[in-house]
Design a protein around this motif. Structure first.
Motif, PDB file in Angstrom:
ATOM      1  N   LYS A   1      -3.763   5.525  -4.296  1.00 41.60           N
ATOM      2  CA  LYS A   1      -2.287   4.823  -3.534  1.00 41.60           C
ATOM      3  C   LYS A   1      -1.180   5.049  -4.820  1.00 41.60           C
ATOM      4  O   LYS A   1      -0.722   4.226  -4.876  1.00 41.60           O
ATOM      5  N   ASN A   2       0.427   5.325  -3.522  1.00 44.59           N
ATOM      6  CA  ASN A   2       1.102   5.928  -5.120  1.00 44.59           C
ATOM      7  C   ASN A   2       2.509   4.809  -4.347  1.00 44.59           C
ATOM      8  O   ASN A   2       3.285   5.002  -5.392  1.00 44.59           O
ATOM      9  N   ASP A   3       2.724   4.579  -3.792  1.00 40.40           N
ATOM     10  CA  ASP A   3       3.391   3.570  -3.862  1.00 40.40           C
ATOM     11  C   ASP A   3       3.225   1.917  -3.936  1.00 40.40           C
ATOM     12  O   ASP A   3       3.583   2.209  -3.791  1.00 40.40           O
ATOM     13  N   LEU A   4       2.756   2.036  -5.032  1.00 37.82           N
ATOM     14  CA  LEU A   4       2.548   0.620  -5.470  1.00 37.82           C
ATOM     15  C   LEU A   4       4.348   0.572  -6.437  1.00 37.82           C
ATOM     16  O   LEU A   4       4.347   1.133  -7.524  1.00 37.82           O
ATOM     17  N   SER A   5       4.420  -0.533  -6.725  1.00 37.03           N
ATOM     18  CA  SER A   5       6.035  -0.847  -7.529  1.00 37.03           C
ATOM     19  C   SER A   5       5.307  -2.021  -8.467  1.00 37.03           C
ATOM     20  O   SER A   5       4.508  -2.244  -8.335  1.00 37.03           O
TER      21      SER A   5
ATOM     22  N   ALA B   1      -0.708  -0.535 -10.032  1.00 32.38           N
ATOM     23  CA  ALA B   1      -0.751   0.657 -11.015  1.00 32.38           C
ATOM     24  C   ALA B   1      -1.286   0.792 -12.213  1.00 32.38           C
ATOM     25  O   ALA B   1      -1.143  -0.064 -12.845  1.00 32.38           O
TER      26      ALA B   1
ATOM     27  N   ASN C   1      -0.523  -7.937   2.369  1.00 32.13           N
ATOM     28  CA  ASN C   1      -0.153  -6.708   2.618  1.00 32.13           C
ATOM     29  C   ASN C   1       0.226  -5.851   4.094  1.00 32.13           C
ATOM     30  O   ASN C   1       0.525  -5.424   4.597  1.00 32.13           O
TER      31      ASN C   1
END
Length: 461
Positions: free
Chosen positions: A185-189, A215, A333
Motif C-alpha cells: 500500500k503506497n498511499d499511506l501518509s 509506512a 478507513n
C-alpha cells in the motif's frame, strides 16, 4: 534453498513462493492454483490433492477431508460430535483421548491420527513446490486460524516435521492477509495510521481483525472469530433443503446412502457458486439414488431466507473485533472481504451494514493468506533482502500463569498476557522458592474455548 508460504485450508490449499520480483502462486500437476486438502486411500495406492478429490465420490469411507477441523482436538469435545457426523469416514477415540481415523487400505484396516494425515498432505504440497522450483524446499511459514489453541499449533508443527519442512513461524490467517495488503500500500501518509478491517470467511470458519497500517509497519489491534461458521454451513443449508425436497418428491432419503450424500453436497456447493452471480439456479443429478434422476430449482431470495440464522451470526465477530479495538466506526478507513465463502452477495450486504461502508475486494480472496505467509518467510529467511517492514501481531486469547501457591501475574485480574497484547512478547518474572514447584500456563477465558481444555502447559521447576 527456497522460501515458501502454505495456506492449509479446510477445503483447498495454496502454495506461494517468494522470488526476486515478488510473490508467485505455484500450480499443481493439473495446472490449478488451488490443491484440494484431501487424502484418499485406494485399493492399491494413496491419492492426494486433486487425485484424492477425484476418487472421493467412489471411495468415500477411505477419503479423508477437512482434516483441519480435527487437528489437536479431543474426541469427547461436545461441539465435535456434530462435526464427526458429517464425515463419511470412521472416527473413534484413541487411548490418549484424541481422534483416530480408521479405514481400509490395501486390504487391511489402518488407523491414522489427524497429524499423520496432515503430514501426508504437507508432504504432497512440498513435492508440488519442489517440482515447480526444481530445488529442495525446507523453510516455510504456515497460515493458521487465530482461534487455534497451543495444542493445535503444536500439532501443525509436528505435521510439518513429518513432511520434512522447517516452519520459521505459524502466522495467523488475517495477519498474513494484512501483511500482503499493507506492504504494497503506497498511499499511506505520515499523518497517522490507517485502520483496515479484514473479514475472512473461509470454508469452515470466520475470522475478523483490525489492522493499523503505517509506512514501514503493520500492527494487528484485535482479533475475533467464529470457529464454526463458514461456506460449508451455507452448503449444508442447501443440502438439507434438497434432501427433504427429494424425500417428499422422489421418496428417497440421501442420509441413508453415503455416496448419495457426498454427491448431493458437491452439487450444492456448485449451486451456491451459481447463486452468487445469478438470481436462480437449477439442480440436476443423474442416478442420485435408486437409479432416480432428481431435479430441483432454488432462487437466491429463498436461499438467503434459509440462511438467515447464519447471516446473523456474522454480525457477532464483526462487532466484537470493533469493540476490542477501541475504535469507532468513523475511524475505520476501509473493509476488505476475503475468503472462499465471502462471494455470497448477502454476506457483503451484512458486512456493509455493520461498518457503514461497502467492503472492498482489492486482494485475491483465495490466495491472500499464502502470499502473506511467503512474504513473512522471506523476511525471516537470510536468503532474501526485503525492505524494512515491521509486523506486529496481537494475542487472540488471554493467557495466565499459576504456581502451587496461586496465580503468577502482574495484573489484578490474574492475566499475565492479556488479549490484544503484542505478539510475540516477553515478560520476565522473579519468583522466590526454596523447593521444587509446579507451574501451569492456561487460557484465562474458558468461554472463548467452548468444549476445549483451557490448559496450555505444565512445568516442574
Amino acid at each position: 534453498m527456497s522460501v515458501v508460504g502454505f495456506d492449509i485450508g479446510n477445503e483447498n490449499c495454496v502454495i506461494a513462493v517468494a522470488k526476486q520480483r515478488g510473490i508467485d502462486v505455484l500450480l499443481n500437476d493439473e495446472s490449478k492454483r488451488e490443491t484440494p486438502a484431501v487424502v484418499s486411500f485406494g485399493d492399491k495406492q494413496r491419492f492426494m490433492g486433486s487425485a484424492g478429490a477425484a476418487s472421493a465420490t467412489m471411495n468415500p469411507r477411505s477419503t479423508i477431508l477437512q482434516v483441519k477441523r480435527l487437528i489437536g482436538r479431543r474426541f469427547n469435545e461436545p461441539d465435535l460430535e456434530k462435526e464427526l457426523k458429517l464425515f463419511p469416514f470412521e472416527t473413534f477415540e484413541s487411548s490418549d483421548g484424541g481422534i483416530l481415523i480408521r479405514l481400509q487400505f490395501m486390504g487391511e484396516v489402518h488407523e491414522f491420527t489427524p497429524v499423520q494425515i496432515l503430514g501426508m498432505l504437507l508432504s504432497h504440497l512440498k513435492q508440488i513446490a519442489e517440482k515447480n522450483l526444481e530445488m529442495p524446499v525446507s523453510d516455510c511459514v504456515i497460515g493458521i486460524p487465530s482461534y487455534f489453541t497451543d495444542l493445535q499449533r503444536r500439532a501443525y508443527l509436528d505435521a510439518a516435521v513429518i513432511a520434512g519442512l522447517r516452519p520459521l513461524r505459524l502466522l495467523h490467517d488475517c495477519t498474513a492477509t494484512a501483511l500482503g495488503y499493507g506492504i504494497y500500500k503506497n498511499d499511506l501518509s505520515n499523518s497517522g495510521p490507517v485502520y483496515t478491517v479484514f473479514v475472512d470467511i473461509g470454508h469452515c470458519d470466520t475470522q475478523v481483525c483490525v489492522a493499523s497500517l503505517e509506512a514501514g509497519q503493520m500492527k494487528i489491534i484485535s482479533h475475533a472469530f467464529d470457529r464454526s461458521l463458514g461456506g460449508r454451513d451455507f452448503d449444508e443449508v442447501l443440502f438439507n433443503h434438497f434432501a427433504s425436497q427429494f424425500k417428499e418428491q422422489y421418496n428417497i432419503d440421501v442420509h441413508t446412502n453415503i455416496k448419495a450424500s457426498v454427491r448431493l453436497r458437491a452439487s450444492c456447493e456448485k449451486l451456491k457458486k451459481v447463486l452468487s452471480v445469478n438470481a436462480e439456479a437449477p439442480l440436476n443429478i443423474e442416478c442420485l439414488m435408486d437409479e432416480k434422476v432428481v431435479r430441483g430449482l432454488i432462487k437466491r431470495e429463498e436461499f438467503e431466507k434459509l440462511s438467515s440464522d447464519l447471516l446473523e451470526r456474522i454480525v457477532v465477530p464483526c462487532r466484537k473485533v470493533l469493540a476490542d479495538s477501541g475504535l469507532t466506526l468513523d475511524r475505520i478507513n476501509s473493509v476488505e472481504l476475503v475468503g472462499s465463502g465471502s462471494r455470497i452477495p448477502a454476506i457483503a450486504r451484512v458486512v456493509a451494514s455493520i461498518f457503514n461502508r461497502e467492503p472492498s475486494r482489492t486482494i485475491n480472496a483465495s490466495e491472500c493468506v499464502a502470499r502473506g505467509c511467503a512474504l513473512q518467510c522471506a523476511m525471516l529467511s537470510p536468503i532474501f533482502r526485503v525492505r524494512e517492514y515491521e509486523v506486529q501481531d496481537s494475542l487472540p486469547l488471554s493467557i495466565g500463569l499459576s504456581s502451587d501457591k496461586g496465580p503468577v501475574c502482574t495484573l489484578s485480574n490474574g492475566v499475565l498476557f492479556p488479549k490484544g497484547n503484542p505478539f510475540p512478547s516477553v515478560k520476565i518474572l522473579t519468583l522466590h522458592r526454596t523447593d521444587m514447584f509446579n507451574m501451569e500456563a492456561f487460557y484465562v477465558n474458558s468461554n472463548e474455548l467452548p468444549g476445549l481444555s483451557p490448559q496450555l502447559n505444565t512445568f516442574t521447576v
